[in-house]
Design an enzyme around this catalytic site. Structure first.
Site, PDB file in Angstrom:
ATOM      1  N   ASP A   1    -102.818  49.906 113.118  1.00  0.00           N
ATOM      2  CA  ASP A   1    -103.829  49.025 113.713  1.00  0.00           C
ATOM      3  C   ASP A   1    -104.873  49.891 114.401  1.00  0.00           C
ATOM      4  O   ASP A   1    -104.579  50.554 115.392  1.00  0.00           O
ATOM      5  CB  ASP A   1    -103.197  48.086 114.752  1.00  0.00           C
ATOM      6  CG  ASP A   1    -104.257  47.182 115.351  1.00  0.00           C
ATOM      7  OD1 ASP A   1    -104.640  46.215 114.673  1.00  0.00           O
ATOM      8  OD2 ASP A   1    -104.732  47.457 116.478  1.00  0.00           O
TER       9      ASP A   1
ATOM     10  N   TYR B   1    -111.947  52.586 118.996  1.00  0.00           N
ATOM     11  CA  TYR B   1    -110.911  53.474 119.532  1.00  0.00           C
ATOM     12  C   TYR B   1    -111.244  54.961 119.393  1.00  0.00           C
ATOM     13  O   TYR B   1    -110.617  55.797 120.034  1.00  0.00           O
ATOM     14  CB  TYR B   1    -109.544  53.211 118.866  1.00  0.00           C
ATOM     15  CG  TYR B   1    -109.033  51.803 119.029  1.00  0.00           C
ATOM     16  CD1 TYR B   1    -109.538  50.969 120.020  1.00  0.00           C
ATOM     17  CD2 TYR B   1    -108.047  51.310 118.190  1.00  0.00           C
ATOM     18  CE1 TYR B   1    -109.078  49.667 120.149  1.00  0.00           C
ATOM     19  CE2 TYR B   1    -107.577  50.013 118.325  1.00  0.00           C
ATOM     20  CZ  TYR B   1    -108.115  49.195 119.306  1.00  0.00           C
ATOM     21  OH  TYR B   1    -107.655  47.912 119.434  1.00  0.00           O
TER      22      TYR B   1
ATOM     23  N   LYS C   1    -111.536  47.033 112.906  1.00  0.00           N
ATOM     24  CA  LYS C   1    -112.222  45.922 113.596  1.00  0.00           C
ATOM     25  C   LYS C   1    -113.696  46.248 113.833  1.00  0.00           C
ATOM     26  O   LYS C   1    -114.045  47.420 114.011  1.00  0.00           O
ATOM     27  CB  LYS C   1    -111.564  45.673 114.971  1.00  0.00           C
ATOM     28  CG  LYS C   1    -110.044  45.666 114.951  1.00  0.00           C
ATOM     29  CD  LYS C   1    -109.432  45.322 116.292  1.00  0.00           C
ATOM     30  CE  LYS C   1    -107.914  45.483 116.267  1.00  0.00           C
ATOM     31  NZ  LYS C   1    -107.442  46.801 116.682  1.00  0.00           N
TER      32      LYS C   1
ATOM     33  N   HIS D   1    -113.487  42.059 116.533  1.00  0.00           N
ATOM     34  CA  HIS D   1    -112.711  42.559 117.684  1.00  0.00           C
ATOM     35  C   HIS D   1    -112.755  41.591 118.878  1.00  0.00           C
ATOM     36  O   HIS D   1    -111.746  41.360 119.544  1.00  0.00           O
ATOM     37  CB  HIS D   1    -113.257  43.937 118.081  1.00  0.00           C
ATOM     38  CG  HIS D   1    -112.265  44.833 118.744  1.00  0.00           C
ATOM     39  ND1 HIS D   1    -112.222  46.188 118.525  1.00  0.00           N
ATOM     40  CD2 HIS D   1    -111.262  44.577 119.628  1.00  0.00           C
ATOM     41  CE1 HIS D   1    -111.245  46.722 119.249  1.00  0.00           C
ATOM     42  NE2 HIS D   1    -110.654  45.767 119.922  1.00  0.00           N
TER      43      HIS D   1
HETATM   44  N1  LIG Z   1    -107.622  43.570 119.744  1.00  0.00           N
HETATM   45  C1  LIG Z   1    -107.728  44.022 120.966  1.00  0.00           C
HETATM   46  O1  LIG Z   1    -108.638  43.659 121.733  1.00  0.00           O
HETATM   47  C2  LIG Z   1    -106.723  45.008 121.464  1.00  0.00           C
HETATM   48  C3  LIG Z   1    -105.864  45.631 120.583  1.00  0.00           C
HETATM   49  N2  LIG Z   1    -104.938  46.547 121.029  1.00  0.00           N
HETATM   50  C4  LIG Z   1    -104.018  47.162 120.025  1.00  0.00           C
HETATM   51  O2  LIG Z   1    -102.671  47.057 120.512  1.00  0.00           O
HETATM   52  C5  LIG Z   1    -102.106  48.371 120.639  1.00  0.00           C
HETATM   53  C6  LIG Z   1    -101.068  48.440 121.742  1.00  0.00           C
HETATM   54  O3  LIG Z   1    -101.573  48.017 122.989  1.00  0.00           O
HETATM   55  P1  LIG Z   1    -101.808  49.052 124.175  1.00  0.00           P
HETATM   56  O4  LIG Z   1    -102.578  48.344 125.237  1.00  0.00           O
HETATM   57  O5  LIG Z   1    -102.377  50.279 123.611  1.00  0.00           O
HETATM   58  O6  LIG Z   1    -100.403  49.397 124.776  1.00  0.00           O
HETATM   59  P2  LIG Z   1     -98.844  48.965 124.731  1.00  0.00           P
HETATM   60  O7  LIG Z   1     -98.655  47.617 125.343  1.00  0.00           O
HETATM   61  O8  LIG Z   1     -98.303  49.222 123.394  1.00  0.00           O
HETATM   62  O9  LIG Z   1     -98.258  50.010 125.784  1.00  0.00           O
HETATM   63  C7  LIG Z   1     -98.487  51.381 125.670  1.00  0.00           C
HETATM   64  C8  LIG Z   1     -97.759  52.097 126.805  1.00  0.00           C
HETATM   65  O10 LIG Z   1     -96.343  51.984 126.617  1.00  0.00           O
HETATM   66  C9  LIG Z   1     -95.755  53.276 126.635  1.00  0.00           C
HETATM   67  N3  LIG Z   1     -94.574  53.229 125.768  1.00  0.00           N
HETATM   68  C10 LIG Z   1     -94.559  53.066 124.426  1.00  0.00           C
HETATM   69  N4  LIG Z   1     -93.303  53.037 123.959  1.00  0.00           N
HETATM   70  C11 LIG Z   1     -92.496  53.198 125.029  1.00  0.00           C
HETATM   71  C12 LIG Z   1     -91.087  53.240 125.194  1.00  0.00           C
HETATM   72  N5  LIG Z   1     -90.271  53.144 124.145  1.00  0.00           N
HETATM   73  N6  LIG Z   1     -90.598  53.405 126.427  1.00  0.00           N
HETATM   74  C13 LIG Z   1     -91.424  53.522 127.488  1.00  0.00           C
HETATM   75  N7  LIG Z   1     -92.772  53.480 127.408  1.00  0.00           N
HETATM   76  C14 LIG Z   1     -93.299  53.309 126.187  1.00  0.00           C
HETATM   77  C15 LIG Z   1     -96.842  54.201 126.152  1.00  0.00           C
HETATM   78  O11 LIG Z   1     -96.627  55.511 126.579  1.00  0.00           O
HETATM   79  C16 LIG Z   1     -98.068  53.584 126.837  1.00  0.00           C
HETATM   80  O12 LIG Z   1     -98.170  53.998 128.186  1.00  0.00           O
HETATM   81  C17 LIG Z   1    -103.332  49.258 120.824  1.00  0.00           C
HETATM   82  O13 LIG Z   1    -103.048  50.618 120.651  1.00  0.00           O
HETATM   83  C18 LIG Z   1    -104.284  48.654 119.820  1.00  0.00           C
HETATM   84  O14 LIG Z   1    -103.959  49.076 118.511  1.00  0.00           O
HETATM   85  C19 LIG Z   1    -104.839  46.828 122.370  1.00  0.00           C
HETATM   86  C20 LIG Z   1    -105.678  46.261 123.286  1.00  0.00           C
HETATM   87  C21 LIG Z   1    -106.692  45.293 122.916  1.00  0.00           C
HETATM   88  O1  LIG Z   2    -108.790  46.921 121.522  1.00  0.00           O
HETATM   89  C1  LIG Z   2    -109.068  47.246 122.643  1.00  0.00           C
HETATM   90  O2  LIG Z   2    -108.506  48.240 123.286  1.00  0.00           O
HETATM   91  C2  LIG Z   2    -109.178  48.403 124.488  1.00  0.00           C
HETATM   92  C3  LIG Z   2    -108.364  49.065 125.518  1.00  0.00           C
HETATM   93  O3  LIG Z   2    -107.102  48.471 125.680  1.00  0.00           O
HETATM   94  C4  LIG Z   2    -109.679  47.024 124.793  1.00  0.00           C
HETATM   95  O4  LIG Z   2    -110.761  47.054 125.614  1.00  0.00           O
HETATM   96  C5  LIG Z   2    -110.059  46.577 123.469  1.00  0.00           C
HETATM   97  O5  LIG Z   2    -110.139  45.215 123.302  1.00  0.00           O
END
Ligand SMILES: NC(=O)C1=CN([C@@H]2O[C@H](COP(=O)(O)OP(=O)(O)OC[C@H]3O[C@@H](n4cnc5c(N)ncnc54)[C@H](O)[C@@H]3O)[C@@H](O)[C@H]2O)C=CC1
Ligand SMILES: O=C1O[C@H](CO)[C@@H](O)[C@@H]1O
Length: 313
Positions: free
Chosen positions: A50, A55, A84, A115
């Site tokens: 994803d 990013y 996105k 997005h």
């Molecule tokens: N469409 C949108 O607007 C958005 C999409 N995303 C997508 O969702 C993905 C995930 O969301 P994020 O906010 O990045 O974070 P997340 O909710 O996946 O959490 C990431 C955190 O969890 C920690 N972590 C991961 N596995 C772990 C484990 N087994 N034990 C302990 N800690 C652990 C990582 O080190 C990091 O600090 C993004 O990378 C992106 O691809 C994220 C935010 C917004």
């Molecule tokens: O996808 C996304 O990732 C960033 C940071 O979490 C957020 O702003 C955006 O929607």
């Protein structure tokens, strides 16, 4: 069985792997990113990436994919790739997609998402990504309609081979209702923040009724993974003798949702996620926890007016 083996069928008939590799990456972890992705694809058995233009990791992903394709370790059809279009590119999603494809070194993506249902001022290269005025307020494009981006994405989907499906992200039921009324392609997915602190029960129900697959972003609660500390999650992890992260991943996969955890820790990535059969009662209890203790962790200022619940809590 591993949760990484579970597939979900999109309204296009294509299958999307229930677990996707989240590719947000902060600068301090950028040097680890390629090794993490390689480990995810080769040893962790991830089949779904994803990403997004926003990013800034697409060029790194492209380098890894080219290396794995050329060495014969991976084939394009083995993986599902999502990108996105960011609001600063709202006028020209085709240009955004072409930039992403160039950086990813791909001919097509499997899924192209809007997005945010927002439009920012921005030049023809989508820059700056988040334009601000002298007071620091985000500069929204005046008079722009977020659906105009979706309408252009429909044309890309219908008239090109650059994406196999289109979908949205950060849409509320109200926005989806308008989209369904005014356009003729049902989004394949709606990617939203979703986890035991924010179960979004109404949105999930709406998407199910309209055959829109829900994708859960920030499933762990983002930085520091606060959701892993939820007592009910810990209790279930103890009961099933698995790490807490497996409970969160299966909470989504089992309910037919995509889940997108992020990690740049190779050792963690290699472990993958066991499939856990949570009971209906446990799934309902995890939802109820969030109904009782709602919390949204991704509070980007540009979302202030979208009518999200629990914003800023
Ligand atoms: N469409 C949108 O607007 C958005 C999409 N995303 C997508 O969702 C993905 C995930 O969301 P994020 O906010 O990045 O974070 P997340 O909710 O996946 O959490 C990431 C955190 O969890 C920690 N972590 C991961 N596995 C772990 C484990 N087994 N034990 C302990 N800690 C652990 C990582 O080190 C990091 O600090 C993004 O990378 C992106 O691809 C994220 C935010 C917004
Ligand atoms: O996808 C996304 O990732 C960033 C940071 O979490 C957020 O702003 C955006 O929607």
């Amino acid at each position: 069985m591993s949760a990484l083996d579970i597939d979900i069928t999109l309204n296009t008939g294509a299958k999307i792997p229930a677990v996707g590799f989240g590719t947000v990456c902060f600068d301090e972890f950028k040097s680890q990113f390629k090794d993490a992705l390689k480990a995810a694809l080769l040893e962790g058995h991830y089949r779904h990436i994803d990403t997004a233009w926003y990013y800034g990791t697409e060029a790194l992903i492209g380098e890894v994919l080219q290396e794995l394709f050329e060495s014969g370790k991976l084939k394009r059809e083995d993986i599902f790739v999502t990108t996105k279009v960011w609001p600063s590119f709202w006028k020209d999603p085709l240009k955004s997609l072409e930039k992403s494809l160039h950086d990813l070194r791909l001919d097509y993506v499997d899924l192209f998402l809007q997005h945010w249902p927002l439009a920012f001022e921005g030049d023809e290269n989508g820059l700056p990504a988040v334009p601000k005025d002298a007071e620091g307020n985000v500069k929204f494009a005046k008079g722009a309609d977020y659906l105009s981006t979706w309408k252009k994405m429909i044309l890309i989907y219908k008239n090109t081979t650059k994406t196999r499906a289109i979908g949205v992200s950060n849409y509320t039921p109200k926005m989806l209702t308008r989209l369904l009324k005014e356009t003729d392609v049902v989004p394949a997915t709606n990617q939203v923040e979703l986890h035991p602190h924010l179960p979004q029960v109404e949105l999930v129900k709406f998407c199910k009724e309209h055959k829109i697959v829900v994708e859960a972003f920030s499933p762990l609660g983002g930085n520091g993974a606060p959701n892993l500390k939820i007592p009910l999650v810990q209790q279930l992890a103890k009961k099933y003798n698995v790490p807490a992260v497996d409970i969160i991943v299966n909470y989504h996969a089992q309910a037919g949702r995509v889940v997108l955890p992020r990690s740049q820790n190779v050792e963690r990535i290699k472990k993958g996620f066991s499939e856990v059969k949570l009971t209906e009662k446990e799934l309902a209890e995890l939802d109820q926890f969030g109904i009782d203790h709602p919390k949204r962790f991704i509070n980007d200022v540009w979302g202030n007016d979208l009518g999200f619940e629990h914003w800023g809590q």
